[in-house]
Design an enzyme around this catalytic site. Structure first.
Site, short mmCIF file in Angstrom:
data_model
loop_
_atom_site.label_atom_id
_atom_site.label_comp_id
_atom_site.label_asym_id
_atom_site.label_seq_id
_atom_site.Cartn_x
_atom_site.Cartn_y
_atom_site.Cartn_z
N LYS A 55 0.84 -1.08 0.00
CA LYS A 55 -0.12 0.07 0.08
C LYS A 55 0.83 1.30 0.14
CE LYS A 55 -3.53 2.51 2.64
NZ LYS A 55 -4.65 2.30 3.47
N LYS A 71 1.14 10.15 5.51
CA LYS A 71 1.27 8.91 6.14
C LYS A 71 2.43 7.92 5.47
CE LYS A 71 -3.60 8.26 6.81
NZ LYS A 71 -4.89 7.16 6.29
N GLU A 130 7.45 -6.74 1.29
CA GLU A 130 6.23 -6.57 1.99
C GLU A 130 5.24 -7.67 1.73
OE1 GLU A 130 5.18 -4.84 4.55
OE2 GLU A 130 6.34 -2.57 4.38
N LYS A 169 -1.99 -1.41 -3.89
CA LYS A 169 -2.80 -0.28 -3.76
C LYS A 169 -2.31 1.00 -4.13
CE LYS A 169 -6.04 2.07 -0.60
NZ LYS A 169 -6.63 1.79 0.74
C1 PBG Z 1 -7.58 3.70 5.44
C2 PBG Z 1 -7.63 3.46 4.03
C3 PBG Z 1 -7.55 4.41 3.13
C4 PBG Z 1 -8.04 3.88 1.99
C5 PBG Z 1 -8.53 2.39 2.17
N1 PBG Z 1 -8.36 2.02 3.57
C6 PBG Z 1 -7.18 5.74 2.92
C7 PBG Z 1 -5.93 5.94 3.72
O1 PBG Z 1 -4.84 4.89 3.58
O2 PBG Z 1 -5.42 7.07 3.99
C8 PBG Z 1 -8.18 4.23 0.60
C9 PBG Z 1 -9.37 3.92 -0.40
C10 PBG Z 1 -9.58 4.73 -1.36
O3 PBG Z 1 -8.82 5.65 -1.76
O4 PBG Z 1 -10.42 4.22 -2.35
N2 PBG Z 1 -6.62 2.97 6.22
#
Ligand code: PBG
Length: 325
Positions: free
Chosen positions: A196, A218, A234, A249
């Protein structure tokens, strides 16, 4: 010309193209993300995600029934917590009567076959909008993992089929798997957000849940988009720790990563076509600059071609409708 091979023969008409298509989307490929809010009969359109709604549990159930009737097998659920329930421990996340837990029960009750996946991360519950507990302006790892374990257990208890940790703390997959074993949740799966990235494409999602980080970004937990090998590291670790499905993602700017992971693991690979990717297509289509339907199908097919076995997408329903003509 005298040619030995004329590749255009296999592109000559729709029937031949369909016969030789290497990748075909189907409803079971999709995971539909759902945003859930408190209240009754509430449907709030997310401004930066036109056509996508945050709904109360009742409306969510109607939606889930429709998705199921269309052949979509899985939903990934996110909740919006009111400000008064947010704090730095995120403890509302494992409230047995919390919105997430009630939503899981209601969905499983209404459509028992639907595979219910739950987001596991503290951000919707965090007064700082971070995915973990904050100490001295840092997002601490090990204390956060303890909270994520409690959260996961409460989702399993509510009946979730899979928990989907999206937080990127170290060691959380192993900790959750151990806790599931110790508590007898031997049929609850883990879909790990393994690779991610710290991405600007999550912007609209944070609008949807009012979960934008209150300070900083983040980048100390989500991955640097400059990196590729780190994604393999990971992912391999999450698999060793017990992940059943791994995820990359976002999706479209990370097709190389999806392919790389697909080639290096033996578990199913999912990809998350995220909120910003949805918003880009919606906005361009609204301007008349892109054909929305074609952009949706081309995007999702490219994600599948890259190697995704499953695609979490806000276009799940649209895609099935378009595919079924
Ligand atoms: C939270 C989370 C996020 C998304 C999924 N779970 C946002 C983030 O990490 O800030 C993003 C999903 C999307 O943008 O469609 N942990």
């Amino acid at each position: 010309m005298i040619l030995q091979r004329r590749n255009r023969i296999l592109r000559a008409n729709p029937a031949i193209r369909a016969m030789v298509a290497e990748n075909v989307l189907q409803p079971a490929d999709f995971i539909a993300p759902l945003f859930i809010d408190e209240g009754e009969n509430v449907a709030f359109e997310i401004p930066s995600m036109q056509g996508y709604f945050r709904r109360s549990i009742d409306g969510t159930i109607t939606e889930v029934k429709e998705l199921w009737a269309m052949g979509i097998k899985s939903v990934l659920i996110f909740i919006k917590a009111p400000d008064e329930l947010k704090d730095n421990t995120g403890k509302e996340a494992w409230n047995p009567d919390g919105l997430m837990q009630r939503a899981v029960k209601a969905i499983k009750n209404a459509v028992p076959g639907m595979v219910v996946m739950t987001d596991v991360a503290l951000d919707p519950y965090s007064s700082y909008g971070h995915d973990g507990i904050v100490e001295n302006a840092e997002i601490i790892n090990d204390g956060t993992v303890e909270a994520l374990v409690k959260m996961s257990l409460s989702h399993a208890e509510a009946g979730a089929d899979f928990v989907a940790p999206s937080d990127m703390m170290d060691g959380r997959i192993g900790a959750i798997r151990n806790a599931f074993e110790q508590h007898g949740y031997t049929r609850t799966g883990i879909m790990a957000y393994s690779a991610k990235y710290a991405s600007c494409f999550y912007g609209p999602f944070r609008d949807a849940l009012d979960s934008a980080p209150g300070f900083g970004d983040k980048k100390t937990y989500q991955m640097d988009y400059a990196n590729r090998i780190e994604a393999i590291k990971e992912t391999q670790l999450d698999i060793e720790e017990g992940a059943d499905i791994v995820m990359v993602k976002p999706a479209m700017a990370y097709l190389d990563i999806i392919r790389e992971i697909k080639n290096s693991v033996t578990v199913p690979v999912s990809a998350y076509h995220v909120s910003g990717e949805y918003a880009m297509i919606k906005a361009a289509a609204k301007m008349g600059w892109l054909n929305e339907e074609k952009a949706i199908i081309e995007s999702l097919t490219s994600i599948k071609r890259a190697g995704a076995d499953l695609i979490a997408t806000y276009f799940a329903k649209d895609a099935v409708r378009i595919l079924q003509g």
